[in-house]
Design a protein around this motif. Structure first.
Motif, PDB file in Angstrom:
ATOM      1  N   VAL A 138       0.833  -1.322   0.006  1.00 55.77           N
ATOM      2  CA  VAL A 138      -0.063   0.060  -0.006  1.00 55.77           C
ATOM      3  C   VAL A 138       0.962   1.187  -0.193  1.00 55.77           C
ATOM      4  CG1 VAL A 138      -2.063  -1.185   1.220  1.00 55.77           C
ATOM      5  CG2 VAL A 138      -0.313   0.112   2.585  1.00 55.77           C
ATOM      6  N   ARG A 139       0.318   2.453  -0.257  1.00 61.73           N
ATOM      7  CA  ARG A 139       0.998   3.704  -0.043  1.00 61.73           C
ATOM      8  C   ARG A 139       1.373   3.845   1.405  1.00 61.73           C
ATOM      9  NH1 ARG A 139      -3.431   4.471  -3.093  1.00 61.73           N
ATOM     10  NH2 ARG A 139      -4.418   5.350  -1.326  1.00 61.73           N
ATOM     11  N   LYS A 140       2.399   4.523   1.502  1.00 58.56           N
ATOM     12  CA  LYS A 140       3.032   4.762   2.858  1.00 58.56           C
ATOM     13  C   LYS A 140       2.148   5.572   3.706  1.00 58.56           C
ATOM     14  CE  LYS A 140       7.191   6.384   5.306  1.00 58.56           C
ATOM     15  NZ  LYS A 140       8.751   6.704   5.181  1.00 58.56           N
ATOM     16  N   GLY A 141       1.649   5.309   4.564  1.00 57.52           N
ATOM     17  CA  GLY A 141       0.838   6.232   5.602  1.00 57.52           C
ATOM     18  C   GLY A 141      -0.668   5.721   5.480  1.00 57.52           C
ATOM     19  N   GLN A 142      -0.919   4.841   4.537  1.00 62.36           N
ATOM     20  CA  GLN A 142      -2.256   4.431   4.337  1.00 62.36           C
ATOM     21  C   GLN A 142      -2.725   3.218   5.246  1.00 62.36           C
ATOM     22  OE1 GLN A 142      -2.883   2.796   0.216  1.00 62.36           O
ATOM     23  NE2 GLN A 142      -5.030   2.422   0.866  1.00 62.36           N
ATOM     24  N   ILE A 143      -3.949   3.422   6.037  1.00 66.17           N
ATOM     25  CA  ILE A 143      -4.179   2.526   6.954  1.00 66.17           C
ATOM     26  C   ILE A 143      -5.243   1.763   6.532  1.00 66.17           C
ATOM     27  CG2 ILE A 143      -3.168   3.827   8.775  1.00 66.17           C
ATOM     28  CD1 ILE A 143      -5.770   4.639   9.529  1.00 66.17           C
ATOM     29  N   GLY A 144      -5.741   0.530   7.427  1.00 66.98           N
ATOM     30  CA  GLY A 144      -6.831  -0.265   6.964  1.00 66.98           C
ATOM     31  C   GLY A 144      -6.905  -1.345   6.270  1.00 66.98           C
ATOM     32  N   ILE A 145      -5.726  -1.567   5.287  1.00 65.59           N
ATOM     33  CA  ILE A 145      -5.533  -2.756   4.674  1.00 65.59           C
ATOM     34  C   ILE A 145      -4.263  -3.504   5.008  1.00 65.59           C
ATOM     35  CG2 ILE A 145      -5.418  -3.561   2.256  1.00 65.59           C
ATOM     36  CD1 ILE A 145      -6.509  -0.891   1.250  1.00 65.59           C
ATOM     37  N   ALA A 146      -4.480  -4.601   5.794  1.00 64.92           N
ATOM     38  CA  ALA A 146      -3.145  -5.147   6.395  1.00 64.92           C
ATOM     39  C   ALA A 146      -3.701  -6.740   6.274  1.00 64.92           C
ATOM     40  CB  ALA A 146      -2.973  -4.847   7.865  1.00 64.92           C
ATOM     41  N   ALA A 147      -4.531  -7.138   5.779  1.00 68.23           N
ATOM     42  CA  ALA A 147      -5.077  -8.493   5.764  1.00 68.23           C
ATOM     43  C   ALA A 147      -5.823  -8.974   4.481  1.00 68.23           C
ATOM     44  CB  ALA A 147      -5.531  -8.999   7.078  1.00 68.23           C
ATOM     45  N   PRO A 148      -6.000 -10.007   4.159  1.00 72.42           N
ATOM     46  CA  PRO A 148      -6.881 -10.493   3.064  1.00 72.42           C
ATOM     47  C   PRO A 148      -8.179  -9.917   2.998  1.00 72.42           C
ATOM     48  CG  PRO A 148      -5.439 -12.240   3.410  1.00 72.42           C
ATOM     49  CD  PRO A 148      -5.244 -11.327   4.533  1.00 72.42           C
ATOM     50  N   ALA A 149      -8.896  -9.986   4.491  1.00 69.89           N
ATOM     51  CA  ALA A 149     -10.482  -9.647   4.635  1.00 69.89           C
ATOM     52  C   ALA A 149     -10.474  -7.927   4.259  1.00 69.89           C
ATOM     53  CB  ALA A 149     -10.734 -10.008   5.930  1.00 69.89           C
ATOM     54  N   ASP A 150      -9.405  -7.197   4.494  1.00 73.94           N
ATOM     55  CA  ASP A 150      -9.349  -5.765   4.381  1.00 73.94           C
ATOM     56  C   ASP A 150      -9.292  -5.379   2.910  1.00 73.94           C
ATOM     57  OD1 ASP A 150      -9.175  -5.653   7.019  1.00 73.94           O
ATOM     58  OD2 ASP A 150      -6.995  -5.427   6.854  1.00 73.94           O
ATOM     59  N   LEU A 151      -9.306  -6.372   1.848  1.00 75.52           N
ATOM     60  CA  LEU A 151      -9.221  -5.995   0.595  1.00 75.52           C
ATOM     61  C   LEU A 151     -10.743  -6.080  -0.151  1.00 75.52           C
ATOM     62  CD1 LEU A 151      -6.532  -8.486  -0.756  1.00 75.52           C
ATOM     63  CD2 LEU A 151      -6.377  -6.033  -0.376  1.00 75.52           C
ATOM     64  N   ALA A 152     -11.687  -6.444   0.803  1.00 72.69           N
ATOM     65  CA  ALA A 152     -13.257  -6.326   0.274  1.00 72.69           C
ATOM     66  C   ALA A 152     -13.595  -5.202  -0.013  1.00 72.69           C
ATOM     67  CB  ALA A 152     -14.062  -6.998   1.221  1.00 72.69           C
ATOM     68  N   GLY A 153     -14.044  -4.925  -1.084  1.00 81.96           N
ATOM     69  CA  GLY A 153     -14.393  -3.500  -1.854  1.00 81.96           C
ATOM     70  C   GLY A 153     -13.731  -2.638  -2.445  1.00 81.96           C
ATOM     71  N   LYS A 154     -12.244  -3.017  -2.283  1.00 84.59           N
ATOM     72  CA  LYS A 154     -11.140  -2.233  -2.436  1.00 84.59           C
ATOM     73  C   LYS A 154     -10.702  -2.426  -3.886  1.00 84.59           C
ATOM     74  CE  LYS A 154     -10.601  -0.260   1.418  1.00 84.59           C
ATOM     75  NZ  LYS A 154     -11.498  -0.942   2.500  1.00 84.59           N
ATOM     76  N   LYS A 155      -9.932  -1.343  -4.381  1.00 83.21           N
ATOM     77  CA  LYS A 155      -9.466  -1.452  -5.742  1.00 83.21           C
ATOM     78  C   LYS A 155      -8.232  -2.157  -5.678  1.00 83.21           C
ATOM     79  CE  LYS A 155     -10.315   2.587  -7.007  1.00 83.21           C
ATOM     80  NZ  LYS A 155     -11.334   3.249  -5.972  1.00 83.21           N
ATOM     81  N   VAL A 156      -7.770  -3.270  -6.310  1.00 82.39           N
ATOM     82  CA  VAL A 156      -6.547  -4.025  -5.868  1.00 82.39           C
ATOM     83  C   VAL A 156      -5.832  -4.307  -7.382  1.00 82.39           C
ATOM     84  CG1 VAL A 156      -5.420  -5.914  -5.021  1.00 82.39           C
ATOM     85  CG2 VAL A 156      -7.620  -5.041  -3.861  1.00 82.39           C
ATOM     86  N   GLY A 157      -4.607  -3.848  -7.217  1.00 79.76           N
ATOM     87  CA  GLY A 157      -3.949  -4.155  -8.677  1.00 79.76           C
ATOM     88  C   GLY A 157      -2.919  -5.559  -8.642  1.00 79.76           C
ATOM     89  N   VAL A 158      -3.159  -6.143  -9.738  1.00 73.81           N
ATOM     90  CA  VAL A 158      -2.460  -7.591  -9.823  1.00 73.81           C
ATOM     91  C   VAL A 158      -1.762  -7.555 -11.126  1.00 73.81           C
ATOM     92  CG1 VAL A 158      -3.879  -8.859  -8.007  1.00 73.81           C
ATOM     93  CG2 VAL A 158      -4.772  -8.595 -10.202  1.00 73.81           C
ATOM     94  N   GLY A 159      -0.741  -8.458 -11.437  1.00 73.38           N
ATOM     95  CA  GLY A 159      -0.402  -9.155 -12.795  1.00 73.38           C
ATOM     96  C   GLY A 159      -1.540  -9.632 -13.402  1.00 73.38           C
ATOM     97  N   LEU A 160      -1.636  -9.452 -14.754  1.00 73.42           N
ATOM     98  CA  LEU A 160      -2.676 -10.094 -15.508  1.00 73.42           C
ATOM     99  C   LEU A 160      -2.384 -11.646 -15.616  1.00 73.42           C
ATOM    100  CD1 LEU A 160      -5.113 -10.105 -17.754  1.00 73.42           C
ATOM    101  CD2 LEU A 160      -3.378  -9.389 -19.309  1.00 73.42           C
ATOM    102  N   GLY A 161      -3.027 -12.492 -15.467  1.00 72.42           N
ATOM    103  CA  GLY A 161      -2.765 -13.764 -15.715  1.00 72.42           C
ATOM    104  C   GLY A 161      -2.160 -14.554 -14.503  1.00 72.42           C
TER     105      GLY A 161
END
Length: 268
Positions: A138-161
């Motif tokens: 995550v971006r430095k200083g960003q809070i609230g995303i530290a576990a898989p469950a926290d990714l719900a509803g979030k925009k998450v970047g991943v490599g295609l395939g």
């Protein structure tokens, strides 16, 4: 190489003959023909054609002189030397690597390909040469995303395939998945706030955040995973590559290459 069938042969055996069978028949005309793929082709040419991204530090990337470098580049060279052949690298976006393997433009993929049941049902894999896990970035200083469950509803970047894309879709279906062909673009979007987090290999993340102060690895790694050399179905090739990896492990080269790039042995 696939050769076109002769017109006379098509007439003789019927136009219903498949292209695959035609290639087999046309390849049997001369003794000494180089086989299309597999261990026999590698042994005949003394060259192992290797697919990798070339944009995935510290595993594989271009150094300041424009030369391929990284843990997997060193590993591939040591593997080929152990097999008694030379390396020939074929950089490609990740999404095209397995396609290049299927079209026989390369012999193996060495690019942190996670061994999953779905992939293992289609390809052969060597025994793992690295063991890792998934890391949230995550971006430095960003809070609230530290576990898989926290990714719900979030925009998450991943490599295609990648395994990260398939893991995210299967385990956090409410996440908004954003796919990318390369690493730099997704980190640009993360920095700009267009996505909330990135999933990547824990080893890549550990190296990346040391030199990139805008980002941090958030929370512990999860979903432990082994990475192997991917190849088409070829028992002889698999045995040969496994034996070469075993030899590199036994003589200390594998651990030495790992320590050079990570400061520790990440191969077991």
């Amino acid at each position: 190489m696939r050769f076109p069938a002769r017109r006379e042969l098509l007439i003789a055996i019927g136009v219903g003959l498949s292209l695959g069978a035609t290639a087999v028949l046309s390849g049997c005309g001369k003794t000494g023909d180089v086989p299309e793929s597999g261990l026999k082709r590698v042994e005949a040419t003394k060259v192992l054609r290797i697919g990798l991204e070339g944009t995935y530090p510290p595993f594989n990337f271009q150094d300041k002189d424009g030369q391929l470098a990284g843990f997997e580049v060193d590993f591939a060279k040591a593997l080929a030397a152990q097999m008694g052949v030379k390396t020939e690298f074929h950089p490609s976006p990740f999404a095209g690597l397995l396609g290049a393997l299927e079209s026989r433009r390369i012999d193996v993929v060495i690019n942190q390909i996670t061994i999953t049941p779905e992939r293992a049902a289609k390809y052969d894999f060597s025994r793992p040469y690295t063991v890792s896990g998934i890391q949230i970035i995550v971006r430095k200083g960003q809070i609230g995303i530290a576990a898989p469950a926290d990714l719900a509803g979030k925009k998450v970047g991943v490599g295609l395939g990648t395994n990260y894309e398939s893991w995210l879709r299967a385990n956090v279906p409410s996440a908004v998945v954003r796919t990318y062909d390369d690493d730099p673009t997704k980190y640009q979007d993360l920095k700009a706030g267009r996505i909330d987090a990135v999933l990547n290999d824990r080893l890549v993340a550990a190296d990346f955040v040391k030199t990139t102060p805008d980002f941090v690895a958030s929370g512990p790694p999860f979903a432990s995973q082994g990475m192997g050399v991917a190849m088409l179905r070829d028992p002889a090739m698999k045995v040969t590559i496994d034996q070469a990896i075993d030899a590199l492990r036994a003589n200390g080269q594998l651990a030495a290459i790992s320590t050079k790039w990570f400061g520790t042995d990440v191969t077991k």
